[in-house]
Design a protein around this motif. Structure first.
Motif, PDB file in Angstrom:
ATOM      1  N   THR A 210      10.701  -0.119  -4.280  1.00  0.00           N
ATOM      2  CA  THR A 210       9.449  -0.552  -3.678  1.00  0.00           C
ATOM      3  C   THR A 210       9.120   0.339  -2.485  1.00  0.00           C
ATOM      4  OG1 THR A 210       8.211  -2.487  -2.868  1.00  0.00           O
ATOM      5  CG2 THR A 210      10.451  -2.212  -2.023  1.00  0.00           C
ATOM      6  N   HIS A 211       7.930   0.146  -1.902  1.00  0.00           N
ATOM      7  CA  HIS A 211       7.558   0.858  -0.678  1.00  0.00           C
ATOM      8  C   HIS A 211       6.885  -0.133   0.253  1.00  0.00           C
ATOM      9  CE1 HIS A 211       5.640   3.561   2.158  1.00  0.00           C
ATOM     10  NE2 HIS A 211       6.410   4.534   1.699  1.00  0.00           N
ATOM     11  N   PRO A 212       7.275  -0.137   1.569  1.00  0.00           N
ATOM     12  CA  PRO A 212       6.739  -1.138   2.498  1.00  0.00           C
ATOM     13  C   PRO A 212       5.220  -1.107   2.644  1.00  0.00           C
ATOM     14  CG  PRO A 212       8.299   0.345   3.607  1.00  0.00           C
ATOM     15  CD  PRO A 212       8.315   0.696   2.162  1.00  0.00           C
ATOM     16  N   GLU A 213       4.581   0.001   2.255  1.00  0.00           N
ATOM     17  CA  GLU A 213       3.127   0.022   2.310  1.00  0.00           C
ATOM     18  C   GLU A 213       2.574  -0.301   0.921  1.00  0.00           C
ATOM     19  OE1 GLU A 213       0.369   3.344   3.953  1.00  0.00           O
ATOM     20  OE2 GLU A 213       2.353   3.607   4.880  1.00  0.00           O
ATOM     21  N   GLU A 214       1.971  -1.481   0.794  1.00  0.00           N
ATOM     22  CA  GLU A 214       1.475  -1.947  -0.506  1.00  0.00           C
ATOM     23  C   GLU A 214       0.534  -0.909  -1.138  1.00  0.00           C
ATOM     24  OE1 GLU A 214       2.398  -5.020  -1.539  1.00  0.00           O
ATOM     25  OE2 GLU A 214       1.025  -5.541  -3.171  1.00  0.00           O
ATOM     26  N   GLY A 215       0.761  -0.608  -2.393  1.00  0.00           N
ATOM     27  CA  GLY A 215      -0.118   0.339  -3.105  1.00  0.00           C
ATOM     28  C   GLY A 215       0.507   1.712  -3.244  1.00  0.00           C
ATOM     29  N   LYS A 216       1.375   2.076  -2.274  1.00  0.00           N
ATOM     30  CA  LYS A 216       2.025   3.394  -2.328  1.00  0.00           C
ATOM     31  C   LYS A 216       2.903   3.535  -3.564  1.00  0.00           C
ATOM     32  CE  LYS A 216       1.496   5.632   1.798  1.00  0.00           C
ATOM     33  NZ  LYS A 216       1.435   6.932   2.294  1.00  0.00           N
ATOM     34  N   GLU A 217       3.396   2.393  -4.076  1.00  0.00           N
ATOM     35  CA  GLU A 217       4.335   2.416  -5.193  1.00  0.00           C
ATOM     36  C   GLU A 217       3.631   2.655  -6.542  1.00  0.00           C
ATOM     37  OE1 GLU A 217       3.076  -0.289  -3.949  1.00  0.00           O
ATOM     38  OE2 GLU A 217       2.375  -1.251  -5.785  1.00  0.00           O
ATOM     39  N   GLU A 218       2.305   2.595  -6.550  1.00  0.00           N
ATOM     40  CA  GLU A 218       1.577   2.753  -7.812  1.00  0.00           C
ATOM     41  C   GLU A 218       1.831   4.112  -8.442  1.00  0.00           C
ATOM     42  OE1 GLU A 218      -2.673   1.776  -7.869  1.00  0.00           O
ATOM     43  OE2 GLU A 218      -2.149   0.031  -6.599  1.00  0.00           O
ATOM     44  N   GLY A 219       2.141   4.113  -9.711  1.00  0.00           N
ATOM     45  CA  GLY A 219       2.350   5.359 -10.441  1.00  0.00           C
ATOM     46  C   GLY A 219       3.634   6.087 -10.070  1.00  0.00           C
ATOM     47  N   LEU A 220       4.532   5.384  -9.369  1.00  0.00           N
ATOM     48  CA  LEU A 220       5.751   6.028  -8.880  1.00  0.00           C
ATOM     49  C   LEU A 220       6.734   6.372 -10.006  1.00  0.00           C
ATOM     50  CD1 LEU A 220       7.556   6.928  -6.540  1.00  0.00           C
ATOM     51  CD2 LEU A 220       8.193   4.541  -6.166  1.00  0.00           C
ATOM     52  N   MET A 221       6.841   5.475 -10.994  1.00  0.00           N
ATOM     53  CA  MET A 221       7.884   5.643 -12.003  1.00  0.00           C
ATOM     54  C   MET A 221       7.819   6.986 -12.746  1.00  0.00           C
ATOM     55  SD  MET A 221      10.577   4.079 -13.022  1.00  0.00           S
ATOM     56  CE  MET A 221      10.497   2.301 -13.063  1.00  0.00           C
ATOM     57  N   PRO A 222       6.659   7.380 -13.264  1.00  0.00           N
ATOM     58  CA  PRO A 222       6.631   8.662 -13.983  1.00  0.00           C
ATOM     59  C   PRO A 222       7.078   9.837 -13.113  1.00  0.00           C
ATOM     60  CG  PRO A 222       4.571   7.461 -14.287  1.00  0.00           C
ATOM     61  CD  PRO A 222       5.361   6.691 -13.290  1.00  0.00           C
ATOM     62  N   LYS A 223       6.776   9.769 -11.815  1.00  0.00           N
ATOM     63  CA  LYS A 223       7.188  10.854 -10.910  1.00  0.00           C
ATOM     64  C   LYS A 223       8.705  10.878 -10.737  1.00  0.00           C
ATOM     65  CE  LYS A 223       2.916  10.526  -8.265  1.00  0.00           C
ATOM     66  NZ  LYS A 223       2.392   9.879  -7.056  1.00  0.00           N
ATOM     67  N   VAL A 224       9.278   9.698 -10.564  1.00  0.00           N
ATOM     68  CA  VAL A 224      10.741   9.598 -10.414  1.00  0.00           C
ATOM     69  C   VAL A 224      11.428  10.101 -11.685  1.00  0.00           C
ATOM     70  CG1 VAL A 224      12.688   7.991 -10.173  1.00  0.00           C
ATOM     71  CG2 VAL A 224      10.644   7.688  -8.768  1.00  0.00           C
ATOM     72  N   VAL A 225      10.929   9.637 -12.813  1.00  0.00           N
ATOM     73  CA  VAL A 225      11.524  10.010 -14.097  1.00  0.00           C
ATOM     74  C   VAL A 225      11.401  11.514 -14.325  1.00  0.00           C
ATOM     75  CG1 VAL A 225      11.267   9.773 -16.604  1.00  0.00           C
ATOM     76  CG2 VAL A 225      11.227   7.737 -15.150  1.00  0.00           C
ATOM     77  N   ASN A 226      10.251  12.053 -13.976  1.00  0.00           N
ATOM     78  CA  ASN A 226      10.036  13.488 -14.135  1.00  0.00           C
ATOM     79  C   ASN A 226      11.003  14.291 -13.271  1.00  0.00           C
ATOM     80  OD1 ASN A 226       8.543  15.764 -15.169  1.00  0.00           O
ATOM     81  ND2 ASN A 226       7.778  15.989 -13.049  1.00  0.00           N
ATOM     82  N   TRP A 227      11.204  13.839 -12.024  1.00  0.00           N
ATOM     83  CA  TRP A 227      12.146  14.520 -11.120  1.00  0.00           C
ATOM     84  C   TRP A 227      13.556  14.498 -11.709  1.00  0.00           C
ATOM     85  CZ3 TRP A 227      16.628  13.916  -8.350  1.00  0.00           C
ATOM     86  CH2 TRP A 227      16.846  14.797  -7.271  1.00  0.00           C
ATOM     87  N   LEU A 228      13.981  13.335 -12.169  1.00  0.00           N
ATOM     88  CA  LEU A 228      15.324  13.191 -12.756  1.00  0.00           C
ATOM     89  C   LEU A 228      15.469  14.077 -13.989  1.00  0.00           C
ATOM     90  CD1 LEU A 228      15.599   9.297 -12.508  1.00  0.00           C
ATOM     91  CD2 LEU A 228      17.051  10.913 -11.264  1.00  0.00           C
ATOM     92  N   ASP A 229      14.424  14.084 -14.811  1.00  0.00           N
ATOM     93  CA  ASP A 229      14.455  14.853 -16.056  1.00  0.00           C
ATOM     94  C   ASP A 229      14.546  16.352 -15.776  1.00  0.00           C
ATOM     95  OD1 ASP A 229      14.592  14.786 -18.772  1.00  0.00           O
ATOM     96  OD2 ASP A 229      12.428  14.925 -19.069  1.00  0.00           O
ATOM     97  N   THR A 230      13.775  16.790 -14.792  1.00  0.00           N
ATOM     98  CA  THR A 230      13.784  18.205 -14.415  1.00  0.00           C
ATOM     99  C   THR A 230      15.169  18.654 -13.945  1.00  0.00           C
ATOM    100  OG1 THR A 230      11.505  17.939 -13.725  1.00  0.00           O
ATOM    101  CG2 THR A 230      12.598  19.935 -12.986  1.00  0.00           C
TER     102      THR A 230
END
Ligand code: ATP
Ligand code: MN
Ligand code: MN
Length: 368
Positions: A210-230
């Motif tokens: 999560t992120h303490p600022e509401e809304g910042k977490e939107e669309g986060l998963m694909p970015k995390v997954v992409n970083w891990l995959d790379t």
């Protein structure tokens, strides 16, 4: 007579969320037997029967000492006739015929092995069983069509059926945190699932982001997954996007316990941790590990942590208690008061228990 005058040996509350269930207890010989029957009933797609055995086992887990005589169980909830019969047999003869014959049965063993493949549920395993499949190796050179998850599951069968240690879970945590910080500084990760309940090993590792600022977490998963995959850290991943908001004016979804967070079911490639160099050369140098990632908006975080910490029976009883006793509806996103017709906000698990009128049960005592 004497039996009727004696006070009950133990008192246990009805719902698992009303009682403390530590990880270590004194009746494992009984609970293992009942849980095997629960598993077997689930293989037969008899959920009611499966939950009944699971509940019976769970009640025994809360008892402060080991049961010696069946009479001690007088007055306890959730112990049906069938469970009591099994318990009595084990207390008297050391084992239950039904449990032992189930354990030895070809169907139980095949279903256990086949559902042990990541991506294979009871329905698929049962269909394969009826078509003559008995072991994962039978699938290697058969005509059965496997989806991507099942292919990965089969490929990494051995690793994925080896327990994940707490040390491995922590090592995965370091990697996930690195990924998350790289794509969204200030985001927070929390270890959930069995490890949060104090287990020393598990079948996977569960994280909530999560992120303490509401809304910042939107669309986060694909970015995390992409970083891990790379970085070459993923052997498999399936990401599902958040369907909470869009479902509001969309068509009604079928009722389900599944929540609607952005999530990712994955298999990590974890480099070996503590092997010395000569040892490394002998064995393979990494282990496939199942990892579940879930992203929650900050405003729902307390509900998400509560919902993803488990155990499964504890969660089931929390929701059942909320509905049956409080006329409220609880899921991993929110708590709705049907009487007042409004959502009740909470920023901690303690607050949610209190809104439900429940004594707070810490994660380590939710091993129902
Ligand atoms: P183990 O050590 O075997 O992994 P666990 O308790 O961590 O044990 P998991 O299957 O990883 O078991 O589930 C962890 C928690 O996540 C459980 O409380 C479960 O209710 C929740 N959970 C799992 N899958 C879903 C899902 N699809 N939707 C909502 N919650 C889920
Ligand atoms: Mn888990
Ligand atoms: Mn999981």
């Amino acid at each position: 007579d004497k039996l009727r005058l004696d006070p009950p040996e133990f008192t246990v509350k009805n719902y698992a969320c009303q009682r403390r269930t530590p990880l270590k207890h004194n009746n494992t010989h009984l609970t293992h037997a009942l849980e095997l029957l629960a598993e077997s009933a689930a293989f037969g797609e008899n959920e009611g029967r499966s939950v009944a055995f699971t509940r019976a086992a769970s009640v025994l887990k809360t008892l402060p000492r080991s049961v010696q005589r069946i009479e001690e169980l007088r007055g306890l909830p959730c112990l049906g006739e069938h469970s009591l019969r099994v318990i009595k047999e084990i207390l008297e003869y050391g084992a239950s015929q039904e449990v032992e014959s189930t354990r030895q049965s070809e169907q139980y063993q095949a279903m256990k092995a086949l559902t042990g493949i990541f991506g294979v549920g009871v329905k698929t395993a049962d269909r394969w069983y009826r078509e003559g499949v008995r072991r994962p190796s039978d699938l290697m050179d058969s005509e059965q069509k496997l989806n991507q998850a099942q292919q990965a599951g089969l490929q990494h069968y051995k690793d994925l059926n080896t327990c994940v240690s707490k040390a491995e879970a922590d090592a995965i945590g370091v990697i996930v945190d690195q990924a998350v910080q790289a794509v969204l500084p200030g985001a927070q990760i929390t270890l959930t699932g069995g490890f949060r309940r104090g287990k020393e090993s598990g079948h996977d590792v569960d994280f909530l982001i999560t992120h303490p600022e509401e809304g910042k977490e939107e669309g986060l998963m694909p970015k995390v997954v992409n970083w891990l995959d790379t970085q070459g850290l993923l052997l498999y991943q399936k990401t599902t996007r958040n369907s909470y908001l869009e479902s509001k004016d969309g068509p009604a979804r079928p009722p389900s316990n599944m929540d609607r967070f952005e999530r990712c079911f994955s298999i990590f490639k974890l480099e070996s941790q503590s092997c010395s160099p000569p040892e490394r050369e002998k064995s393979h140098q990494w282990k496939a590990v199942r990892v579940d990632l879930v992203v929650s908006p900050f405003s729902q975080f307390a509900f998400a942590v509560l919902g993803w910490t488990g155990s499964k029976l504890f969660e089931r009883d929390l929701r059942r208690y909320a509905g049956q006793v409080k006329n409220m509806s609880l899921n991993s996103h929110s708590l709705f008061d049907s009487h007042q017709r409004c959502f009740l906000r909470a920023t901690s698990e303690e607050e949610i228990f209190s809104l439900l009128g429940l004594e707070y049960i810490p994660a380590c005592d939710r091993n129902a």
